[in-house]
Design an enzyme around this catalytic site. Structure first.
Site, PDB file in Angstrom:
ATOM      1  N   HIS A   1      11.423  -7.995  -5.052  1.00 44.36           N
ATOM      2  CA  HIS A   1      12.577  -8.286  -5.913  1.00 44.36           C
ATOM      3  C   HIS A   1      12.523  -7.562  -7.250  1.00 44.36           C
ATOM      4  O   HIS A   1      13.547  -7.392  -7.919  1.00 44.36           O
ATOM      5  CB  HIS A   1      12.694  -9.798  -6.144  1.00 44.36           C
ATOM      6  CG  HIS A   1      11.716 -10.347  -7.147  1.00 44.36           C
ATOM      7  ND1 HIS A   1      10.378 -10.498  -6.883  1.00 44.36           N
ATOM      8  CD2 HIS A   1      11.892 -10.761  -8.426  1.00 44.36           C
ATOM      9  CE1 HIS A   1       9.766 -10.996  -7.941  1.00 44.36           C
ATOM     10  NE2 HIS A   1      10.661 -11.158  -8.905  1.00 44.36           N
TER      11      HIS A   1
ATOM     12  N   GLN B   1       2.803   0.193  -5.781  1.00 45.14           N
ATOM     13  CA  GLN B   1       1.677   0.297  -6.710  1.00 45.14           C
ATOM     14  C   GLN B   1       2.152   0.639  -8.119  1.00 45.14           C
ATOM     15  O   GLN B   1       1.458   0.355  -9.108  1.00 45.14           O
ATOM     16  CB  GLN B   1       0.692   1.352  -6.211  1.00 45.14           C
ATOM     17  CG  GLN B   1      -0.051   0.973  -4.936  1.00 45.14           C
ATOM     18  CD  GLN B   1      -0.934  -0.249  -5.133  1.00 45.14           C
ATOM     19  OE1 GLN B   1      -1.637  -0.376  -6.128  1.00 45.14           O
ATOM     20  NE2 GLN B   1      -0.901  -1.164  -4.160  1.00 45.14           N
TER      21      GLN B   1
ATOM     22  N   HIS C   1      18.542  -4.091 -12.486  1.00 48.55           N
ATOM     23  CA  HIS C   1      17.262  -3.845 -11.820  1.00 48.55           C
ATOM     24  C   HIS C   1      17.286  -4.343 -10.380  1.00 48.55           C
ATOM     25  O   HIS C   1      16.508  -3.874  -9.547  1.00 48.55           O
ATOM     26  CB  HIS C   1      16.106  -4.483 -12.605  1.00 48.55           C
ATOM     27  CG  HIS C   1      15.998  -5.968 -12.466  1.00 48.55           C
ATOM     28  ND1 HIS C   1      16.619  -6.846 -13.318  1.00 48.55           N
ATOM     29  CD2 HIS C   1      15.333  -6.742 -11.569  1.00 48.55           C
ATOM     30  CE1 HIS C   1      16.332  -8.088 -12.958  1.00 48.55           C
ATOM     31  NE2 HIS C   1      15.559  -8.052 -11.911  1.00 48.55           N
TER      32      HIS C   1
ATOM     33  N   ASP D   1       0.826  -1.211   0.000  1.00 48.20           N
ATOM     34  CA  ASP D   1       0.000   0.000   0.000  1.00 48.20           C
ATOM     35  C   ASP D   1       0.859   1.261   0.000  1.00 48.20           C
ATOM     36  O   ASP D   1       0.733   2.138   0.855  1.00 48.20           O
ATOM     37  CB  ASP D   1      -0.938  -0.005   1.211  1.00 48.20           C
ATOM     38  CG  ASP D   1      -1.965  -1.122   1.133  1.00 48.20           C
ATOM     39  OD1 ASP D   1      -2.202  -1.635   0.028  1.00 48.20           O
ATOM     40  OD2 ASP D   1      -2.528  -1.477   2.189  1.00 48.20           O
TER      41      ASP D   1
ATOM     42  N   ARG E   1       1.955  -1.911 -10.933  1.00 47.53           N
ATOM     43  CA  ARG E   1       0.736  -2.150 -11.711  1.00 47.53           C
ATOM     44  C   ARG E   1       0.868  -1.578 -13.121  1.00 47.53           C
ATOM     45  O   ARG E   1       0.129  -1.979 -14.033  1.00 47.53           O
ATOM     46  CB  ARG E   1      -0.464  -1.488 -11.031  1.00 47.53           C
ATOM     47  CG  ARG E   1      -0.895  -2.118  -9.709  1.00 47.53           C
ATOM     48  CD  ARG E   1      -2.162  -1.430  -9.211  1.00 47.53           C
ATOM     49  NE  ARG E   1      -2.591  -1.915  -7.919  1.00 47.53           N
ATOM     50  CZ  ARG E   1      -3.382  -2.977  -7.713  1.00 47.53           C
ATOM     51  NH1 ARG E   1      -3.798  -3.681  -8.763  1.00 47.53           N
ATOM     52  NH2 ARG E   1      -3.746  -3.331  -6.503  1.00 47.53           N
TER      53      ARG E   1
ATOM     54  N   HIS F   1      12.540  -2.538 -11.640  1.00 47.47           N
ATOM     55  CA  HIS F   1      12.346  -2.594 -13.088  1.00 47.47           C
ATOM     56  C   HIS F   1      11.859  -1.256 -13.615  1.00 47.47           C
ATOM     57  O   HIS F   1      11.060  -0.563 -12.977  1.00 47.47           O
ATOM     58  CB  HIS F   1      11.338  -3.689 -13.455  1.00 47.47           C
ATOM     59  CG  HIS F   1      11.968  -5.020 -13.697  1.00 47.47           C
ATOM     60  ND1 HIS F   1      12.823  -5.253 -14.751  1.00 47.47           N
ATOM     61  CD2 HIS F   1      11.886  -6.191 -13.015  1.00 47.47           C
ATOM     62  CE1 HIS F   1      13.228  -6.518 -14.713  1.00 47.47           C
ATOM     63  NE2 HIS F   1      12.684  -7.100 -13.665  1.00 47.47           N
TER      64      HIS F   1
ATOM     65  N   GLN G   1       4.734  -7.021 -17.418  1.00 46.19           N
ATOM     66  CA  GLN G   1       5.673  -8.098 -17.081  1.00 46.19           C
ATOM     67  C   GLN G   1       6.503  -8.502 -18.297  1.00 46.19           C
ATOM     68  O   GLN G   1       7.704  -8.740 -18.190  1.00 46.19           O
ATOM     69  CB  GLN G   1       4.893  -9.305 -16.556  1.00 46.19           C
ATOM     70  CG  GLN G   1       5.718 -10.567 -16.350  1.00 46.19           C
ATOM     71  CD  GLN G   1       6.499 -10.566 -15.061  1.00 46.19           C
ATOM     72  OE1 GLN G   1       6.315  -9.695 -14.221  1.00 46.19           O
ATOM     73  NE2 GLN G   1       7.361 -11.547 -14.897  1.00 46.19           N
TER      74      GLN G   1
END
Length: 594
Positions: free
Chosen positions: A174, A103, A201, A98, A106, A178, A110
């Site tokens: 992890h 967030q 990353h 949170d 999102r 990115h 991927q």
């Protein structure tokens, strides 16, 4: 309102504020620091350099108390996951989820641009991170429950609540580092803009974890952790233990593994390549890409045992009857790279996206620390700016009125119209090319071949016999119109069989209470009919950026391959289709290819 505790010791001794897990952790920080001194990252503890002993101890023994110390502790939550069904995520993980930093995941695809070829492959880093958190916790909990039934003392199975939570948080965080479109940003865009910059990353994930905790005033002590010790441990789990150099060094030291050794290889396993990160994305990427796979991963987690191996180290080991299933897990990686990640249309669009991002890098600015405007490539050093950097950067390019972005918008428009860079051929890498790659490096040798192919193309254009086919009448071929790619697809350990790096145990005999030591197997003897002849495929692929040059570069690539010892004719047509017996260019028989 009661005043907040001013030390870790008083905080953990408070029965009114501590959870049940925290009450079990009435420990002194000084003992923890002493215990962890042998494995803390050598150049930092959090944001304090370890080579400054006084600053280090001052930071550790007088920690700042978060402003939200008296706010309610987050409770665990149930998520409905498309792969695992209902999964429970612990409260500490919910506190991290949170936040703006988490967030952000999102808004990161991927699989980057794979969704433009596989329409359903539009899942995000967010759900993958939840899945890895779930699998990491499930694996550790499974081993811990088995350890409770062991009669004799087994230090390698002594896993605390803190250890479990650290592994879960490492799995959760992890991928925080990115950038836009996942690996396109760190593997392609950053090296293109700044070839000297060394950044991964995983380093970004460490930076973002620090920023997440600090900017949101999250005090992990409230969840039973000791941040000064456990946060460096979480970062180690994310970064992974370098194998074999660092792992061998720790194996040789009595204090090399402050926690059970096998915990360090749950999230990022550099030893065999089989970890919960890969087990999740194998399943998730196959599901959304429509690639068939064998659903055996729950069996692997359920059957895993921590056992002493033939080298006297304790590792996560698997029943030898699952050797073939483990091979198929690695084979899934090969298939995903071959069919999805490195699909020629996906790679063509990635190269177009990189060109667009490079064009926009000096114009598009992200607001960072203290309101400073930061370029996309410099966000790697500014966590505030990095928090705001995601796949929506394409919208920024579209909506910014600056004429400096006209070229970037042209490229994005061509992508939407499916006017992609053309793949003009592919050939297996001959030994001479592989040796040159090792000597010069992939990037430098690719540039050399780029210049060589462009020069051959210019020779073809200047050939008088080509004049009749010239369209447009004046063709200009620049070095930058050519993209040379070395495509390497393997099972996880390049040319080696990764199954041979996994340790297996045999089922114990009836009535026996002991297993033999786990050992590696000869997979070519155990599952000979399943294994391929080679575990790595090597190709060279060439793309052309301008459609009017496609025929020229196709012929140039084939001429180059014909002169290269041991190089097969590129897939896409033989030389006879494009040249007559005198070696002159002809395109009369090439309509099916162009």
């Amino acid at each position: 309102m009661a005043s907040a505790p001013n030390s870790i010791t008083s905080y953990f001794s408070s029965d009114t504020t501590a959870s049940s897990a925290q009450k079990r952790l009435r420990i002194s920080v000084s003992d923890e620091i002493s215990h962890a001194s042998s494995y803390m990252t050598p150049n930092r503890i959090g944001n304090v350099r370890c080579d400054d002993a006084s600053a280090q101890m001052e930071s550790v023994t007088t920690p700042a108390v978060s402003r939200n110390l008296l706010e309610p502790v987050k409770e665990s939550k149930i998520f409905q996951d498309v792969i695992y069904g209902r999964i429970e995520i612990p409260g500490a993980a919910i506190a991290l989820i949170d936040t703006p930093q988490f967030q952000r995941l999102r808004y990161l695809k991927q699989l980057g641009l794979c969704y433009r070829v596989y329409p359903d492959a539009c899942h995000n880093r967010f759900e993958h991170s939840l899945g890895v958190c779930h699998l990491a916790g499930k694996q550790v909990e499974m081993i811990r429950n088995k350890g409770r039934h062991v009669q004799s003392h087994a230090p390698h199975l002594e896993v605390s609540d803190r250890d479990l939570l650290c592994v879960q948080l490492a799995g959760l965080c992890h991928d925080l580092g990115h950038g836009p479109f996942s690996h396109v940003y760190d593997n392609e865009f950053i090296p293109r803009v700044d070839p000297k910059k060394s950044w991964t990353h995983e380093e970004g994930s460490e930076m973002m974890l620090d920023h997440l905790l600090e900017s949101n005033n999250i005090d992990l002590r409230r969840y039973g952790l000791v941040p000064e010790v456990d946060i460096p441990f979480i970062k180690e789990l994310i970064q992974g233990i370098n194998f074999p150099s660092e792992a061998d060094r720790r194996d040789a030291s009595l204090t090399g593994w402050p926690r059970p050794r096998w915990l360090y290889f749950i999230v990022n396993n550099s030893e065999s390549g089989l970890d919960v990160d890969k087990l999740d994305y194998y399943q998730r990427d196959c599901y959304f890409s429509g690639i068939s796979m064998r659903s055996v991963y729950s069996n692997l987690i359920d059957s895993a045992e921590v056992m002493e191996c033939t080298d006297s180290q304790y590792r996560l080991c698997f029943p030898d009857k699952y050797a073939e299933d483990i091979y198929h897990a690695f084979r899934t990686r090969y298939d995903l790279h071959h069919k999805v990640y490195q699909h020629p249309a996906v790679k063509a669009m990635e190269y177009m996206l990189i060109d667009a991002l490079v064009e926009a890098n000096d114009t598009i600015k992200i607001r960072g620390t203290d309101g400073r405007l930061v370029s996309m490539s410099d966000c790697t050093h500014d966590p505030v700016a990095f928090t705001r950097l995601n796949d929506s950067v394409l919208d920024l390019i579209w909506n910014c009125p600056s004429p400096k972005l006209d070229r970037a918008r042209e490229i994005l428009l061509a992508m939407d119209r499916r006017e992609l860079y053309h793949s003009v051929g592919r050939t297996q890498l001959p030994p001479s090319i592989e040796s040159n790659i090792k000597r010069q490096g992939k990037k430098e040798y690719a540039k050399e071949l780029q210049r060589e192919l462009a020069e051959i193309g210019r020779e073809i254009i200047s050939d008088p016999s080509f004049e009749h086919y010239r369209n447009p009448p004046t063709l200009i071929l620049n070095d930058d119109d050519v993209v040379v790619e070395f495509m390497i697809v393997h099972h996880g350990l390049k040319e080696k069989n990764p199954v041979d790096r996994v340790f297996f145990y045999k089922k114990k005999a009836r009535g026996s209470s002991h297993f033999d030591k786990a050992s590696r197997i000869r997979s070519d003897e155990k599952i000979p009919s399943t294994l391929p002849r080679e575990f790595m495929s090597r190709y060279m692929r060439v793309f052309c950026k301008k459609p009017e040059l496609r025929k020229i570069l196709t012929l140039a690539f084939q001429r180059w391959a014909a002169d290269e010892d041991g190089c097969a004719s590129p897939i896409g047509g033989s030389q006879s289709q494009f040249e007559n017996s005198q070696g002159r260019p002809t395109f009369e028989n090439s309509q099916s290819l162009f």
